[in-house]
Enzyme design. Structure first.
Site, PDB file in Angstrom:
ATOM      1  N   GLY A 193       0.780  -1.243   0.000  1.00 17.15           N
ATOM      2  CA  GLY A 193       0.000   0.000   0.000  1.00 17.15           C
ATOM      3  C   GLY A 193       0.804   1.283   0.000  1.00 17.15           C
ATOM      4  O   GLY A 193       0.299   2.333   0.408  1.00 17.15           O
ATOM      5  N   SER A 194       2.045   1.238  -0.499  1.00 18.23           N
ATOM      6  CA  SER A 194       2.833   2.480  -0.474  1.00 18.23           C
ATOM      7  C   SER A 194       2.291   3.502  -1.479  1.00 18.23           C
ATOM      8  O   SER A 194       2.364   4.712  -1.233  1.00 18.23           O
ATOM      9  CB  SER A 194       4.314   2.196  -0.718  1.00 18.23           C
ATOM     10  OG  SER A 194       4.556   1.888  -2.061  1.00 18.23           O
ATOM     11  N   MET A 235      -3.773  -6.979  -6.979  1.00 13.64           N
ATOM     12  CA  MET A 235      -3.250  -8.088  -7.762  1.00 13.64           C
ATOM     13  C   MET A 235      -4.356  -9.052  -8.177  1.00 13.64           C
ATOM     14  O   MET A 235      -4.282 -10.253  -7.948  1.00 13.64           O
ATOM     15  CB  MET A 235      -2.158  -8.806  -6.957  1.00 13.64           C
ATOM     16  CG  MET A 235      -0.938  -7.932  -6.752  1.00 13.64           C
ATOM     17  SD  MET A 235      -0.448  -7.068  -8.270  1.00 13.64           S
ATOM     18  CE  MET A 235       1.223  -6.669  -7.912  1.00 13.64           C
ATOM     19  N   ARG A 236      -5.390  -8.465  -8.780  1.00 15.65           N
ATOM     20  CA  ARG A 236      -6.487  -9.281  -9.274  1.00 15.65           C
ATOM     21  C   ARG A 236      -6.957  -8.712 -10.592  1.00 15.65           C
ATOM     22  O   ARG A 236      -7.069  -7.488 -10.737  1.00 15.65           O
ATOM     23  CB  ARG A 236      -7.647  -9.224  -8.283  1.00 15.65           C
ATOM     24  CG  ARG A 236      -7.974 -10.543  -7.661  1.00 15.65           C
ATOM     25  CD  ARG A 236      -9.127 -10.397  -6.736  1.00 15.65           C
ATOM     26  NE  ARG A 236     -10.362 -10.949  -7.291  1.00 15.65           N
ATOM     27  CZ  ARG A 236     -10.588 -12.224  -7.451  1.00 15.65           C
ATOM     28  NH1 ARG A 236      -9.692 -13.103  -7.140  1.00 15.65           N
ATOM     29  NH2 ARG A 236     -11.736 -12.660  -7.951  1.00 15.65           N
ATOM     30  N   LEU A 278      -9.652  -7.645 -13.159  1.00 10.65           N
ATOM     31  CA  LEU A 278     -11.043  -7.220 -13.012  1.00 10.65           C
ATOM     32  C   LEU A 278     -11.886  -7.861 -14.104  1.00 10.65           C
ATOM     33  O   LEU A 278     -11.430  -8.049 -15.237  1.00 10.65           O
ATOM     34  CB  LEU A 278     -11.133  -5.701 -13.130  1.00 10.65           C
ATOM     35  CG  LEU A 278     -10.441  -4.931 -12.000  1.00 10.65           C
ATOM     36  CD1 LEU A 278     -10.367  -3.458 -12.350  1.00 10.65           C
ATOM     37  CD2 LEU A 278     -11.159  -5.146 -10.673  1.00 10.65           C
ATOM     38  N   ASN A 328      -4.889   2.547 -13.043  1.00  8.94           N
ATOM     39  CA  ASN A 328      -3.968   1.535 -12.522  1.00  8.94           C
ATOM     40  C   ASN A 328      -2.544   2.064 -12.648  1.00  8.94           C
ATOM     41  O   ASN A 328      -2.244   2.854 -13.542  1.00  8.94           O
ATOM     42  CB  ASN A 328      -4.092   0.238 -13.331  1.00  8.94           C
ATOM     43  CG  ASN A 328      -3.163  -0.850 -12.809  1.00  8.94           C
ATOM     44  OD1 ASN A 328      -3.041  -1.055 -11.595  1.00  8.94           O
ATOM     45  ND2 ASN A 328      -2.484  -1.549 -13.708  1.00  8.94           N
ATOM     46  N   HIS A 371       1.458   0.703 -13.021  1.00  6.57           N
ATOM     47  CA  HIS A 371       2.247  -0.490 -13.361  1.00  6.57           C
ATOM     48  C   HIS A 371       3.726  -0.101 -13.398  1.00  6.57           C
ATOM     49  O   HIS A 371       4.074   0.934 -13.967  1.00  6.57           O
ATOM     50  CB  HIS A 371       1.791  -1.029 -14.720  1.00  6.57           C
ATOM     51  CG  HIS A 371       2.493  -2.299 -15.077  1.00  6.57           C
ATOM     52  ND1 HIS A 371       2.171  -3.505 -14.481  1.00  6.57           N
ATOM     53  CD2 HIS A 371       3.523  -2.551 -15.916  1.00  6.57           C
ATOM     54  CE1 HIS A 371       2.977  -4.441 -14.956  1.00  6.57           C
ATOM     55  NE2 HIS A 371       3.792  -3.892 -15.828  1.00  6.57           N
ATOM     56  N   LEU A 409      -5.283  -6.840 -19.700  1.00  8.82           N
ATOM     57  CA  LEU A 409      -4.324  -6.635 -18.610  1.00  8.82           C
ATOM     58  C   LEU A 409      -3.301  -5.532 -18.948  1.00  8.82           C
ATOM     59  O   LEU A 409      -2.684  -5.578 -20.011  1.00  8.82           O
ATOM     60  CB  LEU A 409      -3.582  -7.961 -18.349  1.00  8.82           C
ATOM     61  CG  LEU A 409      -2.477  -7.912 -17.299  1.00  8.82           C
ATOM     62  CD1 LEU A 409      -3.058  -7.713 -15.908  1.00  8.82           C
ATOM     63  CD2 LEU A 409      -1.616  -9.161 -17.348  1.00  8.82           C
ATOM     64  N   GLN A 438       9.230   7.020  -8.268  1.00  8.50           N
ATOM     65  CA  GLN A 438       8.546   7.695  -9.385  1.00  8.50           C
ATOM     66  C   GLN A 438       7.065   7.355  -9.407  1.00  8.50           C
ATOM     67  O   GLN A 438       6.229   8.178  -9.771  1.00  8.50           O
ATOM     68  CB  GLN A 438       9.206   7.324 -10.719  1.00  8.50           C
ATOM     69  CG  GLN A 438      10.613   7.847 -10.854  1.00  8.50           C
ATOM     70  CD  GLN A 438      10.695   9.359 -10.671  1.00  8.50           C
ATOM     71  OE1 GLN A 438       9.961  10.112 -11.288  1.00  8.50           O
ATOM     72  NE2 GLN A 438      11.581   9.806  -9.800  1.00  8.50           N
TER      73      GLN A 438
HETATM   74  C1  GAR Z   1       3.670  -1.281  -7.267  1.00 10.35           C
HETATM   75  O1  GAR Z   1       5.009  -1.363  -7.712  1.00 10.35           O
HETATM   76  C2  GAR Z   1       2.721  -1.320  -8.428  1.00 10.35           C
HETATM   77  O2  GAR Z   1       3.191  -0.622  -9.551  1.00 10.35           O
HETATM   78  C3  GAR Z   1       2.636  -2.799  -8.692  1.00 10.35           C
HETATM   79  O3  GAR Z   1       2.555  -3.373  -7.414  1.00 10.35           O
HETATM   80  C4  GAR Z   1       3.283  -2.564  -6.503  1.00 10.35           C
HETATM   81  C5  GAR Z   1       2.391  -2.261  -5.316  1.00 10.35           C
HETATM   82  O4  GAR Z   1       3.128  -1.576  -4.330  1.00 10.35           O
HETATM   83  N1  GAR Z   1       1.497  -3.132  -9.505  1.00 10.35           N
HETATM   84  C6  GAR Z   1       1.514  -4.037 -10.484  1.00 10.35           C
HETATM   85  O5  GAR Z   1       2.487  -4.725 -10.741  1.00 10.35           O
HETATM   86  C7  GAR Z   1       0.209  -4.175 -11.260  1.00 10.35           C
HETATM   87  N2  GAR Z   1       0.396  -4.931 -12.452  1.00 10.35           N
HETATM   88  P1  GAR Z   1       2.369  -0.807  -3.156  1.00 10.35           P
HETATM   89  O6  GAR Z   1       1.390  -1.825  -2.551  1.00 10.35           O
HETATM   90  O7  GAR Z   1       3.453  -0.449  -2.178  1.00 10.35           O
HETATM   91  O8  GAR Z   1       1.664   0.386  -3.738  1.00 10.35           O
END
Ligand code: GAR
Length: 201
Positions: free
Chosen positions: A12-13, A90-91, A93, A107, A109, A144, A173
């Site tokens: 959740g950062s 991480m699901r 939709l 989203n 990525h 996706l 970033q």
């Molecule tokens: C982040 O790096 C985000 O870009 C990635 O998961 C991490 C979640 O970090 N998302 C994906 O890979 C989606 N395909 P966080 O929980 O600290 O925000």
């Protein structure tokens, strides 16, 4: 005032960075009305509780994709969410869910899409040997890591990097890019031509 709903599954950062920017007035006229995780052990849920933001766990385990999505959509509607921000959700939709919120789901990525979609994008980029990577905030469509791009940030891959140092610099970033993208969709006028997001004013 626009209400944001955050969906997450883990640390959740990105959510925390958005929450800090909202609290500091750097995303004007926005409020995080609810944080929803599909996992009870997500760090982002504890963060939301600490920040006094409504946090819900709607477990996905053992449920069909669309029936879980219907529960999530009902909770979002109950909290009058205008924009849905996926932040490490991480699901996949369901198409049904995507159709409920046209151009209202964002989203993030950790790569420069369309390179390295899917899991562990930072590791994929490192292993491929690219010299530049980054992150992408995009609208969600039924495929996706695919919809129209809102903001991208580049990150150079250094000779001294390993997967972890690279992922850490991408994450810095990400924390900037997500709030920038939210500000754009909330406060700028834009149109979408094909895949291109074009600012009108
Ligand atoms: C982040 O790096 C985000 O870009 C990635 O998961 C991490 C979640 O970090 N998302 C994906 O890979 C989606 N395909 P966080 O929980 O600290 O925000």
């Amino acid at each position: 005032m626009k209400n944001l709903g955050i969906l997450l599954s883990g640390r959740g950062s990105n959510f925390e960075a958005i929450a800090k920017n909202v609290a500091a007035g750097r995303i004007p006229n926005a409020k995080i009305s609810v944080v929803i995780s599909n996992r009870a052990d997500a760090g982002g849920i504890a963060t939301a509780q600490r920040l006094g933001i409504t946090a819900l766990v709607i477990p996905s385990k053992g449920k069909g994709r669309e029936s879980h999505d219907r529960e999530v959509a009902a909770a979002l509607q109950q909290h009058k969410v205008d924009f849905v921000c996926l932040a490490g959700y991480m699901r996949l939709l369901s198409p049904w869910f995507v159709r409920q919120f046209p151009y209202k789901i964002l989203n993030i990525h950790p790569s420069l899409l369309p390179a390295f979609p899917g899991l562990e994008a930072q590791e994929q980029a490192f292993a491929y040997g690219v010299k530049v990577t980054g992150c992408t905030v995009h609208f969600v469509d039924e495929e996706l890591d695919h919809g129209p791009i809102i903001v991208q940030k580049t990150v150079p891959v250094l000779d001294t990097d390993d997967e972890h140092s690279l992922a850490a610099r991408i994450l810095e970033q990400e924390h900037i890019a997500y709030s920038e993208a939210i500000n754009l969709v909330l406060h700028r006028k834009f149109k979408i031509e094909g895949r291109r997001l074009k600012l009108i004013s």
